[in-house]
Design an enzyme around this catalytic site. Structure first.
Site: not given
Ligand code: GLU
Length: 424
Positions: A115
């Site tokens: 993240k």
């Molecule tokens: N930000 C989204 C989540 O928390 C998507 C992450 C992604 O598609 O890599 O799942």
């Protein structure tokens, strides 16, 4: 109700990483995870913090703080969004990265978890400033990102626009177009059909699967959705289209309630015209807090972290919570929900539709091919349903909540992979 597994004591209930770890500990105990694997899985693989100088429109240079945390790459390249928000801090990014590891493992896609985040307020920045910030962040993370290393995506405060800049900056540095370095891109740049709706669609699929378990007839069910951004609004729309009566919605301007049901298409049109739901005429106003406490069958918290806590959990009157947001339930609320017999479909399962279709986007980019919407939806619905059944079965087998069941499924997969790959 199944027995509640006491979480290990944690140091700080507002620290999201500790909150994640308390659930991890409960699941690790049920799995009898050995100490060595426990230690490996609880420590993030890599944490990078960078200072990003950006020239603002008025000529000043501001230095922003950016992070990227790779929690694990045991199952494959790390995957996870990038958040632009004033509350971004390393503990939050660490927790969100770990959730991505468990989320990808729950839906059985070949990714680890990561993240990123930049502490900024994009609502107070011009498009040019956001673009320069995004490009600076990408350059600073050139060694971290990569289609086989770490693949970002949108999260709170970011969208396809930022992903396009990221893809462009990364590609320029490599001298070739590398569209598989990021997902959630606009369609013309190699984005996937269905990606924008994917998280909300997964929430809807999870809600239907859970209603079936609880023997709630969807045509007679009522629902409240907190948050009207991408996840909340699409979840509300898809539930409404399938006959669930959505009686309340909300955004930063407050909550909107209509006991006869809100026409979500109408609310979406109003939001698109006015930017927020403020002044929405076809409902009475309530607060975001009141929305959570409505007597409804299904509650979808799809706004932010820690909105359900030990403080308000005793007043909740829903039968089912389907977590569209990441971390909307603080660990202090878990035993109260269990006691009240409220079934919570946890974030790492309920909102995994987004990363699932991100995976499809990455696969399509690498094949140089495009799937149609029917194929994307059919396959993601199937993955979500299979994951739901697996988590539900684990919760029955171990006599725990679905949340701990999801951690059990995820940790078991990552731990088994870790051991088979070999420990040195
Ligand atoms: N930000 C989204 C989540 O928390 C998507 C992450 C992604 O598609 O890599 O799942």
């Amino acid at each position: 109700m199944p027995a509640y597994v006491e979480p290990a004591p944690i140091k700080d209930k507002d620290n999201p990483f500790e909150s994640m770890m308390s659930r991890f500990d409960s699941a690790a105990k049920l799995l009898n995870l050995d100490e060595q694997t426990y230690k490996v899985l609880s420590a993030p693989t890599k944490q990078v913090t960078v200072s990003l100088p950006v020239k603002m429109d008025n000529g000043d240079v501001r230095v922003f703080e950016g992070h990227r945390v790779i929690h694990s790459n045991i199952l494959g390249p790390s995957k996870g969004g990038i958040r632009y928000d004033m509350l971004v801090n390393i503990d939050e990014v660490k927790a969100l990265a770990a959730w991505m590891t468990w989320k990808c493992a729950v839906v059985d896609i070949p990714y680890g978890g990561g993240k990123g985040g930049i502490k900024c307020d994009p609502t107070k920045m011009s498009e040019g400033e956001i673009e320069r910030l995004t490009r600076a962040y990408t350059l600073a993370m050139l060694d971290v990102f990569g289609p086989d290393r770490d693949i970002p995506a949108p999260d709170m405060g970011t969208s396809g626009r930022e992903m396009a800049w990221l893809m462009d900056e990364y590609s320029k540095a490599q001298g070739i177009t590398v569209n598989a370095v990021v997902t959630g891109k606009p369609l013309v740049l190699g984005g996937s059909v269905g990606r924008i709706e994917a998280t909300g669609r997964g929430v809807m699929v999870s809600a239907f699967a859970a209603m079936e378990k609880l023997k709630i007839n969807p045509y007679q069910a009522t629902c409240a959705v907190q948050g009207f951004g991408n996840v909340g609004s699409i979840s509300a729309k898809l539930l409404h289209e399938r006959g669930v009566k959505v009686v309340a919605i909300s955004d930063i301007s407050g909550g909107y309630y209509n006991e006869k049901g809100i026409d979500i298409e109408d609310a979406l049109a109003y939001r698109d015209k006015n930017r927020t739901l403020a002044g929405y005429p076809n409902a009475s106003t309530i607060t975001n807090e009141q929305l959570l406490e409505l007597e409804v069958d299904v509650l979808v918290p799809a706004a932010k972290e820690d909105v359900i806590t030990d403080e308000n959990a005793p007043r909740l009157r829903c039968k089912l919570i389907v977590e569209g947001a990441n971390g909307p339930t603080n660990f202090t609320a878990d035993p109260i929900l269990q006691e009240k017999g409220i079934l919570a479909v946890p974030d790492i399962l309920a909102n995994a539709g987004g990363v699932t279709v991100s995976y499809f986007e990455w696969v399509q980019n690498r094949m140089g091919y495009r799937w149609d919407l029917d194929q994307v939806n059919r396959q993601s619905d199937q993955i979500m349903k299979t994951a739901f059944d697996k988590v539900y079965a684990a919760s029955q087998k171990y006599g725990c909540s679905m949340r701990i069941g999801a951690y059990v499924v995820a940790i078991d997969k990552v731990a088994t992979t870790y051991k088979l790959r070999g420990v040195y």
